[in-house]
Design an enzyme around this catalytic site. Structure first.
Site, PDB file in Angstrom:
ATOM      1  N   ARG A 120       7.207  10.049 -29.220  1.00 47.43           N
ATOM      2  CA  ARG A 120       7.415   8.946 -28.774  1.00 47.43           C
ATOM      3  C   ARG A 120       7.964   8.788 -27.410  1.00 47.43           C
ATOM      4  O   ARG A 120       8.381   7.870 -26.672  1.00 47.43           O
ATOM      5  CB  ARG A 120       8.114   7.166 -29.286  1.00 47.43           C
ATOM      6  N   LYS A 142       4.338   8.201 -12.645  1.00 44.55           N
ATOM      7  CA  LYS A 142       2.424   8.451 -13.402  1.00 44.55           C
ATOM      8  C   LYS A 142       2.490   9.918 -13.913  1.00 44.55           C
ATOM      9  O   LYS A 142       2.457  11.417 -12.714  1.00 44.55           O
ATOM     10  CB  LYS A 142       2.096   8.376 -11.671  1.00 44.55           C
ATOM     11  N   GLU A 184      -1.752  13.797   1.521  1.00 42.32           N
ATOM     12  CA  GLU A 184      -0.855  12.924   0.759  1.00 42.32           C
ATOM     13  C   GLU A 184       0.000  12.371   1.954  1.00 42.32           C
ATOM     14  O   GLU A 184       1.190  11.412   2.135  1.00 42.32           O
ATOM     15  CB  GLU A 184      -0.283  13.392   0.000  1.00 42.32           C
ATOM     16  N   LYS A 220       8.532   6.683  -0.784  1.00 46.26           N
ATOM     17  CA  LYS A 220       7.413   6.376  -1.659  1.00 46.26           C
ATOM     18  C   LYS A 220       8.668   6.171  -3.416  1.00 46.26           C
ATOM     19  O   LYS A 220       8.771   4.942  -3.555  1.00 46.26           O
ATOM     20  CB  LYS A 220       7.092   7.980  -2.411  1.00 46.26           C
ATOM     21  N   GLU A 230       3.136  -0.589 -10.732  1.00 53.78           N
ATOM     22  CA  GLU A 230       2.169  -0.668  -9.346  1.00 53.78           C
ATOM     23  C   GLU A 230       1.384  -2.087  -9.862  1.00 53.78           C
ATOM     24  O   GLU A 230       0.452  -2.493 -10.105  1.00 53.78           O
ATOM     25  CB  GLU A 230       0.664   0.059 -10.151  1.00 53.78           C
ATOM     26  N   ARG A 234       2.644  -1.259  -4.686  1.00 53.54           N
ATOM     27  CA  ARG A 234       2.560   0.505  -5.107  1.00 53.54           C
ATOM     28  C   ARG A 234       1.138   1.276  -5.206  1.00 53.54           C
ATOM     29  O   ARG A 234       0.894   2.275  -4.446  1.00 53.54           O
ATOM     30  CB  ARG A 234       3.334   0.827  -6.759  1.00 53.54           C
ATOM     31  N   ASN A 238      -2.883   3.906  -2.899  1.00 56.94           N
ATOM     32  CA  ASN A 238      -3.754   4.689  -3.390  1.00 56.94           C
ATOM     33  C   ASN A 238      -4.675   4.859  -2.018  1.00 56.94           C
ATOM     34  O   ASN A 238      -5.581   4.484  -2.619  1.00 56.94           O
ATOM     35  CB  ASN A 238      -4.387   3.959  -4.411  1.00 56.94           C
ATOM     36  N   HIS A 241      -7.383   6.192  -1.640  1.00 62.42           N
ATOM     37  CA  HIS A 241      -7.974   7.059  -3.487  1.00 62.42           C
ATOM     38  C   HIS A 241      -9.203   6.609  -3.906  1.00 62.42           C
ATOM     39  O   HIS A 241      -9.489   7.574  -5.211  1.00 62.42           O
ATOM     40  CB  HIS A 241      -6.619   7.028  -4.262  1.00 62.42           C
ATOM     41  N   HIS A 245     -11.629   8.990  -5.312  1.00 60.90           N
ATOM     42  CA  HIS A 245     -11.193   9.638  -6.403  1.00 60.90           C
ATOM     43  C   HIS A 245     -12.619  10.340  -7.633  1.00 60.90           C
ATOM     44  O   HIS A 245     -13.391  10.672  -7.809  1.00 60.90           O
ATOM     45  CB  HIS A 245     -10.657   8.365  -7.882  1.00 60.90           C
ATOM     46  N   HIS A 258      -8.152  17.415  -4.542  1.00 63.42           N
ATOM     47  CA  HIS A 258      -7.769  16.457  -4.266  1.00 63.42           C
ATOM     48  C   HIS A 258      -7.023  15.989  -3.165  1.00 63.42           C
ATOM     49  O   HIS A 258      -7.793  14.575  -3.019  1.00 63.42           O
ATOM     50  CB  HIS A 258      -6.364  16.060  -5.700  1.00 63.42           C
TER      51      HIS A 258
HETATM   52  N1  GLY Z   1       0.289   8.860  -6.433  1.00 60.18           N
HETATM   53  C1  GLY Z   1       0.519   7.618  -6.119  1.00 60.18           C
HETATM   54  C2  GLY Z   1       0.733   6.600  -6.861  1.00 60.18           C
HETATM   55  O1  GLY Z   1       2.781   7.838  -7.091  1.00 60.18           O
HETATM   56  O2  GLY Z   1       1.397   5.415  -7.193  1.00 60.18           O
END
Ligand code: GLY
Length: 350
Positions: A120, A142, A184, A220, A230, A234, A238, A241, A245, A258
């Protein structure tokens, strides 16, 4: 050495220093009382830096076991993470022990996810070795794997306890992987920093890469501190993205990287923003110009209708809409939900 503190949960440091790999053991020992460390890496990175990191960890007294997976996005699936946690159980790691992720984004995402579910949740340290991981994915907690239905659909928020960035590892990156990370960097400029965008547009990013990493990570870290889970800001990270994606999914997560897919996604969104009177005309061309400067693609072989249709499993969707990141201008971004029935028209399909 440059350092950045991320004030999320207990808080953690990000250290950026050329050659930090050669004394990573001391830094890790300072933040972890673990007996055992499970070092996780891929078949490429382990050959380059595995011995150095393992020796460092052993030198400061950790008992080290090593899990190596086949390099590449195709490994980023639940089966690999299950195999990682079984390996940790076989090696009798306890709640006080530690995972160290040594590698690119795929490695960090999977090792972090394994650390988040084993017993856990146990601690993990990120040692990102690709530009993409250094400027983006190693920071912010993430973690995830891909599912056949879409990218990063199965994962958890699990912050590392330390991030060690060694820009020297970029020397062994192929030009393709350097470009992948530049997508990025370009994204970070687009959403938050016109000056960063200007810099990479006018200069050779490689010659100022330490500054660029520091700037991206600082931006960041600020975003993650203000919105770890998020719920708002946050989501700006994206940008590009959602279509990116979808494009990765259409290519089976193998024939396009990516960064390449996100680059195409950023151009798509900027064009749509221009067509809908949101983004100043010329922005998409400017983004495309910088993408091309760093050998990234600006369009995909799949048609617009297929890309739009493949967006339907995106994490940013609700029952009746998808939340897109749009630009008021370079460096100034915001999110806007667009109803499913309006999405084709928004992208100029109808
Ligand atoms: N790569 C996007 C984030 O970490 O929110």
């Amino acid at each position: 050495m440059k350092s950045i503190k991320v004030n999320v949960g207990k808080g953690y440091n990000i250290f950026i220093e050329k050659g930090i790999l050669n004394h990573c053991g001391d830094y890790i020992k300072q933040v972890s009382g673990a007996s055992k460390v499970c070092l996780i890496s891929d078949t490429n990175v382990i050959k380059l830096y595995g011995d150095t990191v393992k020796q460092q960890l052993m030198q400061v007294g950790f008992d080290v076991c090593q899990y190596v997976f086949e390099a590449g996005e195709a490994s980023k699936k639940p089966e690999t993470v299950i195999s990682m946690v079984e390996f940790m159980a076989e090696n009798e790691l306890t709640r006080g022990d530690l995972v160290v992720a040594l590698g690119g984004g795929v490695c960090g995402d999977m090792a972090g996810f394994a650390a988040s579910i084993y017993l856990r949740g146990i601690d993990f340290v990120q040692i990102p070795t690709s530009l993409l991981a250094q400027v983006d994915s190693s920071v912010g907690g993430k973690t995830a794997v891909d599912l056949p239905q879409g990218k990063n659909l199965c994962g958890a928020f699990h912050q590392p306890i330390l991030v060690l960035i060694d820009p020297n590892t970029l020397d062994t990156l192929t030009p393709h992987f350097f470009s992948d990370g530049m997508a990025e960097v370009i994204k970070t400029g687009c959403i938050k920093s016109a000056s960063l965008f200007d810099k990479i547009e006018s200069k050779d990013a490689k010659s100022i890469i330490d500054d660029i990493i520091f700037e991206c990570v600082s931006i960041k870290a600020g975003v993650v501190e203000r919105d770890e889970r998020e719920h708002g800001e946050r989501a700006l990270l994206n940008f590009g993205h959602t279509p990116g994606h979808a494009i990765e999914k259409l290519h089976g997560f193998t024939t396009i990287s990516h960064g390449e897919a996100v680059g195409i996604g950023m151009v798509m969104i900027a064009k749509a923003g221009e067509a809908n009177g949101i983004t100043p005309v010329g922005t998409a061309d400017r983004i495309a110009g910088v993408l091309q400067k760093y050998s990234l693609m600006v369009s995909d072989s799949n048609d617009l209708a297929s890309i739009i249709s493949a967006m339907n499993m995106d994490k940013k969707r609700s029952a009746d809409s998808i939340k897109f990141v749009l630009l008021h201008s370079i460096g100034d971004s915001f999110t806007q939900s667009i109803n499913n029935e309006d999405i084709p028209r928004f992208f100029g399909l109808e």
